[in-house]
Write a protein that holds these residues in place. Structure first.
Motif, PDB file in Angstrom:
ATOM      1  N   ASN A 140      41.446  14.356  27.245  1.00 19.35           N
ATOM      2  CA  ASN A 140      41.202  12.058  28.608  1.00 19.35           C
ATOM      3  C   ASN A 140      40.276  11.926  26.953  1.00 19.35           C
ATOM      4  N   TRP A 165      52.930  16.716  37.825  1.00 18.86           N
ATOM      5  CA  TRP A 165      51.408  16.605  37.569  1.00 18.86           C
ATOM      6  C   TRP A 165      50.138  16.175  37.976  1.00 18.86           C
ATOM      7  N   ASP A 166      50.051  17.653  38.337  1.00 23.95           N
ATOM      8  CA  ASP A 166      48.823  17.318  39.771  1.00 23.95           C
ATOM      9  C   ASP A 166      47.792  16.332  39.141  1.00 23.95           C
ATOM     10  N   SER A 167      47.340  15.104  39.910  1.00 19.96           N
ATOM     11  CA  SER A 167      46.702  13.866  40.404  1.00 19.96           C
ATOM     12  C   SER A 167      45.115  15.019  39.989  1.00 19.96           C
ATOM     13  N   ASN A 168      44.483  15.346  39.814  1.00 19.81           N
ATOM     14  CA  ASN A 168      43.403  16.366  39.615  1.00 19.81           C
ATOM     15  C   ASN A 168      43.344  16.300  37.858  1.00 19.81           C
ATOM     16  N   LYS A 169      44.382  16.676  36.966  1.00 21.83           N
ATOM     17  CA  LYS A 169      44.117  16.416  36.287  1.00 21.83           C
ATOM     18  C   LYS A 169      44.423  15.222  35.886  1.00 21.83           C
ATOM     19  N   SER A 170      43.832  14.743  34.209  1.00 21.00           N
ATOM     20  CA  SER A 170      44.167  14.218  33.380  1.00 21.00           C
ATOM     21  C   SER A 170      45.648  13.209  32.848  1.00 21.00           C
ATOM     22  N   GLN A 214      46.960  26.748  37.904  1.00 22.91           N
ATOM     23  CA  GLN A 214      47.063  26.109  38.941  1.00 22.91           C
ATOM     24  C   GLN A 214      48.873  25.767  39.646  1.00 22.91           C
TER      25      GLN A 214
END
Length: 292
Positions: A140, A165-170, A214
């Motif tokens: 990030n 891409w998982d939205s919890n990741k940067s 994940q």
């Protein structure tokens, strides 16, 4: 206006806080390595060494190789350390430390990373060299700075979609090398690559010891990504951060990767030290050719 002491931190001897360096210790050509012990492995080829300074994981030596003055500095592992190293290297050449003001004349450094990396394409053999022409950051770091002018958002958008891409990741960011420096470091002995800079070594690179992932398909998704005829070639932990801050600060950077593992084939180098040593010698000699 002078930069506050809390923002530009100096040691009692006037050296920059983490690196413990003064401006006279720094050459305009800088080689970065992750491992502090690797500094000696580079400078053993030098004609002579002017200074040796170490604080924490930041080990610096400056000397000459075939008449070219070069600084070699260890960054430690990861983008967070790159934030320290790049900002403090820049401060040494572009801030008047005594008066705490930015200099009117800008000085540009050539920053060349020599590091190890893992390939994810079966066609890239173990013990080969990759020059990162582009890099994607899964960290990030860049998002804490004004950065729109150096990113390739079309690549990022395509990658986010392909990786689900998982939205919890940067949000991944994509940046490039300095093309002139890249061209000088390139030869038929190297591949050009699209490098992923990971935020960790295990889970972020798809390794499983005891913790479940994940996204168990992340590495496979990266290996099958293709956009504008570019495919992701290798994984490591510093390149995108180096490219990002170098461009923002007005320096030139390129990353040289020794491929000591291939995640697609499960191979690991039989002699990684020899591979890294060959890349060191190659890089030093390309620097001299470039300076001629």
């Amino acid at each position: 206006m002078a930069i506050a002491e809390s923002e530009l931190i100096l040691n009692e001897d006037g050296s920059i806080y983490h690196l413990n360096l003064k401006p006279e210790h720094l050459a305009k050509t800088v080689i970065t390595v992750g491992d502090p012990d690797r500094v000696d492995k580079v400078t053993r080829y030098f004609d002579h060494i002017d200074c040796k300074i170490q604080k924490r994981e930041f080990h610096t030596q400056t000397g000459t190789y075939k008449g070219r003055r070069i600084t070699v500095i260890s960054t430690g592992i990861g983008p967070d350390n790159i934030d320290i190293v790049l900002n403090e290297l820049d401060a040494l050449v572009n801030i008047d430390l005594a008066n705490r003001v930015v200099k009117q004349k800008h000085t540009s450094l050539d920053i060349i990373r020599i590091g190890t990396s893992g390939g994810i394409q079966p066609g890239i053999p173990v013990d080969s060299f990759i020059i990162s022409e582009m890099a994607v950051g899964f960290d990030n770091l860049l998002h804490f700075y004004k950065n729109d002018q150096i990113q390739f958002p079309d690549f990022s958008d395509a990658l986010v979609e392909h990786l689900t891409w998982d939205s919890n990741k940067s949000i991944p960011y994509v940046v490039s090398s300095d093309k002139e420096l890249e061209a000088h470091m390139y030869s038929v002995a190297t591949y050009k690559g699209f490098t992923v800079t990971n935020i960790g070594f295990y889970g972020p690179q798809g390794r499983v010891l005891r913790l479940p992932l994940q996204d168990v398909e992340l590495n496979n998704k990266m290996a099958t990504f293709e956009y504008k005829n570019k495919r992701i070639t290798n994984l490591e932990m510093e390149t995108a951060a180096i490219y990002s801050l170098s461009k923002l600060l007005g320096h030139r950077a390129v990353s040289m990767n020794a491929i000591i593992a291939n995640r697609a084939t499960g191979e690991f180098s039989q002699n990684p030290r020899e591979t890294v040593d060959k890349l060191i010698k190659y890089t030093l000699n390309q620097i001299i050719k470039y300076s001629e």
